[in-house]
Write an enzyme that holds these catalytic residues in place. Sequence first.
Site, PDB file in Angstrom:
ATOM      1  N   THR A 134     -94.956 -93.997 -31.427  1.00  0.00           N
ATOM      2  CA  THR A 134     -93.568 -94.415 -30.855  1.00  0.00           C
ATOM      3  C   THR A 134     -93.536 -95.156 -29.730  1.00  0.00           C
ATOM      4  N   ASP A 135     -92.299 -95.917 -29.369  1.00  0.00           N
ATOM      5  CA  ASP A 135     -92.225 -96.914 -28.231  1.00  0.00           C
ATOM      6  C   ASP A 135     -91.936 -95.850 -26.956  1.00  0.00           C
ATOM      7  N   GLU A 136     -91.619 -94.518 -27.372  1.00  0.00           N
ATOM      8  CA  GLU A 136     -91.224 -93.674 -26.113  1.00  0.00           C
ATOM      9  C   GLU A 136     -92.671 -93.322 -25.268  1.00  0.00           C
ATOM     10  N   TYR A 159     -92.122 -84.573 -25.833  1.00  0.00           N
ATOM     11  CA  TYR A 159     -92.452 -85.201 -27.093  1.00  0.00           C
ATOM     12  C   TYR A 159     -93.197 -86.416 -27.020  1.00  0.00           C
ATOM     13  N   LYS A 163     -96.986 -87.390 -28.035  1.00  0.00           N
ATOM     14  CA  LYS A 163     -97.364 -88.519 -29.014  1.00  0.00           C
ATOM     15  C   LYS A 163     -98.449 -89.313 -28.184  1.00  0.00           C
ATOM     16  N   ASN A 189     -85.639 -95.835 -35.600  1.00  0.00           N
ATOM     17  CA  ASN A 189     -85.281 -96.021 -36.934  1.00  0.00           C
ATOM     18  C   ASN A 189     -84.015 -95.510 -37.409  1.00  0.00           C
ATOM     19  N   LEU A 199     -79.144 -89.350 -33.508  1.00  0.00           N
ATOM     20  CA  LEU A 199     -77.821 -89.610 -33.270  1.00  0.00           C
ATOM     21  C   LEU A 199     -76.961 -90.397 -34.241  1.00  0.00           C
ATOM     22  N   TYR A 216     -74.330 -87.634 -24.602  1.00  0.00           N
ATOM     23  CA  TYR A 216     -75.208 -87.406 -23.569  1.00  0.00           C
ATOM     24  C   TYR A 216     -75.024 -88.294 -22.114  1.00  0.00           C
ATOM     25  N   ARG A 223     -80.925 -98.068 -26.874  1.00  0.00           N
ATOM     26  CA  ARG A 223     -82.007 -97.989 -27.890  1.00  0.00           C
ATOM     27  C   ARG A 223     -82.268 -99.173 -28.635  1.00  0.00           C
ATOM     28  N   ASP A 287     -76.170 -84.650 -19.444  1.00  0.00           N
ATOM     29  CA  ASP A 287     -77.422 -85.671 -20.094  1.00  0.00           C
ATOM     30  C   ASP A 287     -78.632 -84.834 -20.283  1.00  0.00           C
ATOM     31  N   HIS A 291     -83.808 -88.021 -19.430  1.00  0.00           N
ATOM     32  CA  HIS A 291     -83.297 -89.055 -20.330  1.00  0.00           C
ATOM     33  C   HIS A 291     -83.824 -90.682 -20.010  1.00  0.00           C
ATOM     34  N   TYR A 348     -75.055 -76.564 -28.833  1.00  0.00           N
ATOM     35  CA  TYR A 348     -73.792 -76.892 -28.296  1.00  0.00           C
ATOM     36  C   TYR A 348     -72.758 -75.732 -27.785  1.00  0.00           C
TER      37      TYR A 348
HETATM   38  P1  NAD Z   1     -89.284 -86.291 -39.288  1.00  0.00           P
HETATM   39  O1  NAD Z   1     -89.145 -85.155 -38.206  1.00  0.00           O
HETATM   40  O2  NAD Z   1     -88.208 -86.345 -40.011  1.00  0.00           O
HETATM   41  O3  NAD Z   1     -90.382 -85.646 -40.055  1.00  0.00           O
HETATM   42  C1  NAD Z   1     -91.730 -85.069 -39.743  1.00  0.00           C
HETATM   43  C2  NAD Z   1     -92.529 -84.307 -41.013  1.00  0.00           C
HETATM   44  O4  NAD Z   1     -93.388 -83.836 -40.572  1.00  0.00           O
HETATM   45  C3  NAD Z   1     -91.492 -83.399 -41.693  1.00  0.00           C
HETATM   46  O5  NAD Z   1     -91.561 -83.627 -43.120  1.00  0.00           O
HETATM   47  C4  NAD Z   1     -92.293 -82.240 -41.422  1.00  0.00           C
HETATM   48  O6  NAD Z   1     -92.193 -80.999 -42.387  1.00  0.00           O
HETATM   49  C5  NAD Z   1     -93.598 -82.763 -41.257  1.00  0.00           C
HETATM   50  N1  NAD Z   1     -94.596 -81.885 -40.437  1.00  0.00           N
HETATM   51  C6  NAD Z   1     -94.221 -81.628 -39.111  1.00  0.00           C
HETATM   52  N2  NAD Z   1     -95.523 -80.734 -38.333  1.00  0.00           N
HETATM   53  C7  NAD Z   1     -96.319 -80.631 -39.734  1.00  0.00           C
HETATM   54  C8  NAD Z   1     -97.646 -80.177 -39.583  1.00  0.00           C
HETATM   55  N3  NAD Z   1     -98.146 -79.281 -38.571  1.00  0.00           N
HETATM   56  N4  NAD Z   1     -98.389 -80.284 -40.860  1.00  0.00           N
HETATM   57  C9  NAD Z   1     -97.806 -81.203 -41.765  1.00  0.00           C
HETATM   58  N5  NAD Z   1     -96.649 -81.596 -41.871  1.00  0.00           N
HETATM   59  C10 NAD Z   1     -95.711 -81.369 -40.691  1.00  0.00           C
HETATM   60  O7  NAD Z   1     -89.903 -87.269 -38.343  1.00  0.00           O
HETATM   61  P2  NAD Z   1     -89.638 -88.954 -38.629  1.00  0.00           P
HETATM   62  O8  NAD Z   1     -88.325 -89.433 -37.873  1.00  0.00           O
HETATM   63  O9  NAD Z   1     -89.716 -89.322 -40.088  1.00  0.00           O
HETATM   64  O10 NAD Z   1     -90.980 -89.476 -37.775  1.00  0.00           O
HETATM   65  C11 NAD Z   1     -92.237 -89.567 -38.424  1.00  0.00           C
HETATM   66  C12 NAD Z   1     -93.180 -90.151 -37.518  1.00  0.00           C
HETATM   67  O11 NAD Z   1     -92.647 -91.252 -36.878  1.00  0.00           O
HETATM   68  C13 NAD Z   1     -93.356 -89.173 -36.259  1.00  0.00           C
HETATM   69  O12 NAD Z   1     -94.711 -89.272 -35.902  1.00  0.00           O
HETATM   70  C14 NAD Z   1     -92.535 -89.868 -35.263  1.00  0.00           C
HETATM   71  O13 NAD Z   1     -93.288 -89.508 -34.086  1.00  0.00           O
HETATM   72  C15 NAD Z   1     -92.832 -91.396 -35.526  1.00  0.00           C
HETATM   73  N6  NAD Z   1     -91.555 -92.176 -35.233  1.00  0.00           N
HETATM   74  C16 NAD Z   1     -90.283 -91.883 -35.333  1.00  0.00           C
HETATM   75  C17 NAD Z   1     -89.349 -92.817 -35.062  1.00  0.00           C
HETATM   76  C18 NAD Z   1     -87.766 -92.360 -35.265  1.00  0.00           C
HETATM   77  O14 NAD Z   1     -86.848 -93.241 -35.092  1.00  0.00           O
HETATM   78  N7  NAD Z   1     -87.458 -91.333 -36.262  1.00  0.00           N
HETATM   79  C19 NAD Z   1     -89.422 -94.024 -34.338  1.00  0.00           C
HETATM   80  C20 NAD Z   1     -90.794 -94.376 -34.235  1.00  0.00           C
HETATM   81  C21 NAD Z   1     -92.004 -93.467 -34.454  1.00  0.00           C
HETATM   82  O1  DAU Z   2     -87.795 -94.476 -29.965  1.00  0.00           O
HETATM   83  C1  DAU Z   2     -88.403 -93.950 -31.014  1.00  0.00           C
HETATM   84  C2  DAU Z   2     -87.962 -92.220 -31.139  1.00  0.00           C
HETATM   85  O2  DAU Z   2     -86.555 -92.472 -31.497  1.00  0.00           O
HETATM   86  C3  DAU Z   2     -88.920 -91.582 -32.123  1.00  0.00           C
HETATM   87  O3  DAU Z   2     -90.048 -91.520 -31.480  1.00  0.00           O
HETATM   88  C4  DAU Z   2     -88.271 -90.241 -32.156  1.00  0.00           C
HETATM   89  O4  DAU Z   2     -88.938 -89.535 -33.064  1.00  0.00           O
HETATM   90  C5  DAU Z   2     -86.596 -90.273 -32.513  1.00  0.00           C
HETATM   91  O5  DAU Z   2     -86.192 -88.900 -32.466  1.00  0.00           O
HETATM   92  C6  DAU Z   2     -85.976 -91.128 -31.490  1.00  0.00           C
HETATM   93  O6  DAU Z   2     -85.744 -90.360 -30.309  1.00  0.00           O
HETATM   94  P1  DAU Z   2     -84.338 -90.555 -29.476  1.00  0.00           P
HETATM   95  O7  DAU Z   2     -84.426 -89.788 -28.547  1.00  0.00           O
HETATM   96  O8  DAU Z   2     -84.097 -92.107 -29.109  1.00  0.00           O
HETATM   97  O9  DAU Z   2     -83.252 -90.279 -30.515  1.00  0.00           O
HETATM   98  P2  DAU Z   2     -81.892 -89.549 -30.514  1.00  0.00           P
HETATM   99  O10 DAU Z   2     -81.342 -89.758 -32.114  1.00  0.00           O
HETATM  100  O11 DAU Z   2     -82.358 -88.043 -30.310  1.00  0.00           O
HETATM  101  O12 DAU Z   2     -81.210 -90.097 -29.570  1.00  0.00           O
HETATM  102  C7  DAU Z   2     -80.675 -91.504 -29.419  1.00  0.00           C
HETATM  103  C8  DAU Z   2     -80.054 -91.558 -28.080  1.00  0.00           C
HETATM  104  O13 DAU Z   2     -78.977 -90.777 -28.273  1.00  0.00           O
HETATM  105  C9  DAU Z   2     -80.489 -90.779 -26.982  1.00  0.00           C
HETATM  106  O14 DAU Z   2     -80.246 -91.847 -25.741  1.00  0.00           O
HETATM  107  C10 DAU Z   2     -79.843 -89.580 -26.611  1.00  0.00           C
HETATM  108  C11 DAU Z   2     -78.386 -89.755 -27.163  1.00  0.00           C
HETATM  109  N1  DAU Z   2     -77.947 -88.768 -28.094  1.00  0.00           N
HETATM  110  C12 DAU Z   2     -78.530 -88.107 -29.166  1.00  0.00           C
HETATM  111  C13 DAU Z   2     -77.924 -86.880 -29.657  1.00  0.00           C
HETATM  112  C14 DAU Z   2     -78.795 -86.350 -30.696  1.00  0.00           C
HETATM  113  C15 DAU Z   2     -76.432 -88.356 -27.717  1.00  0.00           C
HETATM  114  O15 DAU Z   2     -76.183 -89.027 -27.058  1.00  0.00           O
HETATM  115  N2  DAU Z   2     -76.002 -87.241 -28.506  1.00  0.00           N
HETATM  116  C16 DAU Z   2     -76.691 -86.683 -29.179  1.00  0.00           C
HETATM  117  O16 DAU Z   2     -76.095 -85.529 -29.746  1.00  0.00           O
END
Ligand code: NAD
Ligand code: DAU
Length: 350
Positions: A134-136, A159, A163, A189, A199, A216, A223, A287, A291, A348
């Site tokens: 992830t970019d984080e 988190y 990673k 994504n 979000l 928040y 993002r 917040d 963050h 909440y």
């Molecule tokens: P998600 O939380 O939707 O899915 C995670 C999946 O992993 C789930 O199906 C869960 O059951 C499975 N899992 C969790 N722990 C496990 C374990 N111990 N063994 C086997 N399976 C397990 O996550 P996502 O949003 O689809 O993200 C997938 C990957 O992409 C992650 O590694 C995340 O860090 C990375 N990523 C996510 C985003 C984003 O915006 N969502 C962006 C960049 C990178």
């Molecule tokens: O950048 C990639 C990452 O994006 C992934 O690695 C993570 O797995 C994925 O969860 C996501 O992380 P963020 O923290 O950026 O996503 P989230 O949707 O939780 O929050 C997006 C922004 O919105 C962040 O600035 C926090 C804010 N937020 C989020 C929630 C859930 C709010 O203001 N209110 C909310 O209820």
Amino acid sequence: MKNYLVTGGAGFIGSNFIAYILNKYKDIYIINLDSLTYAGNMENLKSVESHNNYKFIQGDICDKGLVEDIFNEYDIDYVVNFAAESHVDRSIKNPDVFVKTNVMGTLNLLNVSKNAWADGEGFKSGKKFIQISTDEVYGSLGDTGFFKEDTPLDPHSPYSASKTSADLMVKSYFDTYKMPINITRCSNNYGPYQFPEKLIPLIINNCLNNKPIPVYGDGLNVRDWLYVEDHCSAIDMVVRRGISGEVYNIGGHNEKTNMDIINNIIEYLNKNVDDLISKNLITYVDDRKGHDKRYGIDPTKIKEELGWYPKTSFEEGIIKTIDWYLGNKQWMDNITMGSYQEYYKKMYNK
Ligand code: NAD
Ligand code: DAU
């Protein structure tokens, strides 16, 4: 024939990736290993569950015996490791499981892959371990500049720290053993099947259920949003053509503040679903701790070296996404009746 071990394939991005590559290739076989945590959902895999070239195994990536059995039964060519605890807010409340899955689970997959792929002093050809990161891991940007692959790692949340730790283990297996690896680092994504704690689906779900939208802080955090199918196409290119040992950043220059996103979705739903859905739902809350202010990816490397570019503009992708959730209310209801409801109440106090 290429055999993939996809982990975390019942989650948001993993399930989209499996559907994407099963549609694209005939000469592949996919084993999806997922432990089905709260975020894993078999409904995400309905379109592929009876595909001949697909098999689901419920299990934990930390389980050495199970992962060894999979490698013994199938001649795995690619490991694509999506499995993770992925939500920042949960990591702030309970970091331990993030270390277990994201760090120890990745280490277990690395060890089993390394043993199975060993060939004398080197490795059998055609094998590769792809870590979906992830970019984080780069931390937070100021008003200018972008994350490049050589930007120093500076994670802030449990988190992103987990990673980053996993990335460093994967890198060490290349540096030490010359095991073939790639690491991808993508921005936020959005798209179908995203769990509604994140979000965009959270805003849609809350609007449809007349619940407050928790913002928040000042809502001005930025993002960099990418439609999930574009992420899948980038991963596919990295799997097939990424140079071993390399990191690839993935993003489409789509930076938005959280308020931009919230206003955009409210306006669309107000116009197309119910004119009672309004900005009155916006509720400022405390917040997020630590963050990160802004994420922004520089995708030059993957564009120039692999020819990847995102096909879906944000304007198109967000409408496709909202329409998908409107057309799949049952999917959302099934989730929100269960674990998400409890989670929301705890977070909440509503
Ligand atoms: P998600 O939380 O939707 O899915 C995670 C999946 O992993 C789930 O199906 C869960 O059951 C499975 N899992 C969790 N722990 C496990 C374990 N111990 N063994 C086997 N399976 C397990 O996550 P996502 O949003 O689809 O993200 C997938 C990957 O992409 C992650 O590694 C995340 O860090 C990375 N990523 C996510 C985003 C984003 O915006 N969502 C962006 C960049 C990178
Ligand atoms: O950048 C990639 C990452 O994006 C992934 O690695 C993570 O797995 C994925 O969860 C996501 O992380 P963020 O923290 O950026 O996503 P989230 O949707 O939780 O929050 C997006 C922004 O919105 C962040 O600035 C926090 C804010 N937020 C989020 C929630 C859930 C709010 O203001 N209110 C909310 O209820």
